[in-house]
Design an enzyme around this catalytic site. Structure first.
Site, PDB file in Angstrom:
ATOM      1  CD  GLN A   1      -2.677   1.230   2.569  1.00 28.53           C
ATOM      2  OE1 GLN A   1      -3.094   0.146   2.992  1.00 28.53           O
ATOM      3  NE2 GLN A   1      -2.991   2.390   3.111  1.00 28.53           N
TER       4      GLN A   1
ATOM      5  CG  ASN B   1       7.533   6.930  -4.040  1.00 27.06           C
ATOM      6  OD1 ASN B   1       6.869   6.190  -4.762  1.00 27.06           O
ATOM      7  ND2 ASN B   1       7.597   8.242  -4.221  1.00 27.06           N
ATOM      8  NE  ARG B   2       6.266  -0.042   1.501  1.00 23.68           N
ATOM      9  CZ  ARG B   2       5.003   0.069   1.067  1.00 23.68           C
ATOM     10  NH1 ARG B   2       4.489   1.259   0.828  1.00 23.68           N
ATOM     11  NH2 ARG B   2       4.271  -1.004   0.892  1.00 23.68           N
ATOM     12  CG  LEU B   3      11.423   7.635   0.120  1.00 29.84           C
ATOM     13  CD1 LEU B   3      11.787   8.758  -0.840  1.00 29.84           C
ATOM     14  CD2 LEU B   3      12.695   6.952   0.638  1.00 29.84           C
ATOM     15  CG  HIS B   4       7.459   4.863   5.606  1.00 30.04           C
ATOM     16  ND1 HIS B   4       6.352   4.978   4.793  1.00 30.04           N
ATOM     17  CD2 HIS B   4       7.909   3.580   5.460  1.00 30.04           C
ATOM     18  CE1 HIS B   4       6.134   3.816   4.184  1.00 30.04           C
ATOM     19  NE2 HIS B   4       7.068   2.966   4.562  1.00 30.04           N
TER      20      HIS B   4
END
Length: 221
Positions: A18, A199-202
């Site tokens: 997600q 983009n998983r750059l949390h």
């Protein structure tokens, strides 16, 4: 296990993902006090009507270094720490007696947020435990006597029989707190706030306690 079945279709677990786009978490937006920041996020989870926003994973460790985790409920949070209640004779109670350190994880999926907490844990006072126990529903009070938590039993009938016997024993009278039941308080030295981002750059902001002062650090995702 590499796949799961959904209505007869095979789902590749590795392909489940997600993209998070709800909000950002910036240093300029957070409180210097991690407890105030936690309260803000917790209140927002409650306002969003999330199911059991006080549900959290409690992780403990055995004497031989093996981790164990389970879901429990947060029952209080203040600058003194995070509170929970349980059976002292349970597996988690025995592990906390041996190694009085623990970790907590809150996951609020709808808000794309996670909070991790680490620190030392200790029993709260008898007075605090007594006050909370007598606020619990009567069924929960009896349940604390009926269940020898984590002990092996032959079948559920044993629990049902104990419950009926206790209901009869305490009929029309107050239920005392079991001496093996009580509260813990985890005093953190680390609290991390995680906000999902694209983009998983949390965003990860970590509060670390050093010399009685909280320092905020941004962690790479």
């Amino acid at each position: 296990m590499n796949s799961a079945s959904s209505e007869g279709r095979s789902v590749e677990i590795a392909d489940l993902r997600q993209d998070y786009r709800y909000k950002a978490l910036l240093e300029s937006d957070v409180s210097a006090d991690p407890f105030q920041q936690f309260q803000l996020w917790f209140d927002q989870a409650v306002e969003a009507e999330l199911p059991e926003p006080n549900a959290m994973t409690l992780a403990t460790v055995t004497t031989d270094g093996r981790p164990a985790a389970r879901m429990v409920l947060l029952k209080g949070c203040s600058p003194e720490g995070f509170m929970l209640y349980t059976n002292y004779h349970s597996r988690k109670g025995q592990e906390l007696a041996q190694t009085p350190y623990a970790a907590l994880v809150f996951w609020w999926a709808e808000l794309e947020r996670q909070v991790r907490v680490e620190g030392a844990i200790s029993k709260i006072s008898d007075a605090e435990t007594e006050a909370y126990f007598h606020r619990r529903p009567r069924g929960s009070q009896i349940g604390a006597w009926a269940s020898e938590q984590s002990a092996v039993i032959c079948d559920r009938n044993i629990l049902e029989t104990r419950l009926r016997d206790l209901e009869q024993q305490y009929q029309d009278q107050p239920i005392p707190r079991p001496p093996h039941w009580g509260g813990y308080r985890l005093m953190p030295n680390l609290i991390e706030f995680w906000q999902g981002r694209p983009n998983r750059l949390h965003d990860r902001l970590c509060y670390r306690l050093s010399d009685q002062q909280w320092k905020i650090e941004r962690l790479s995702p």
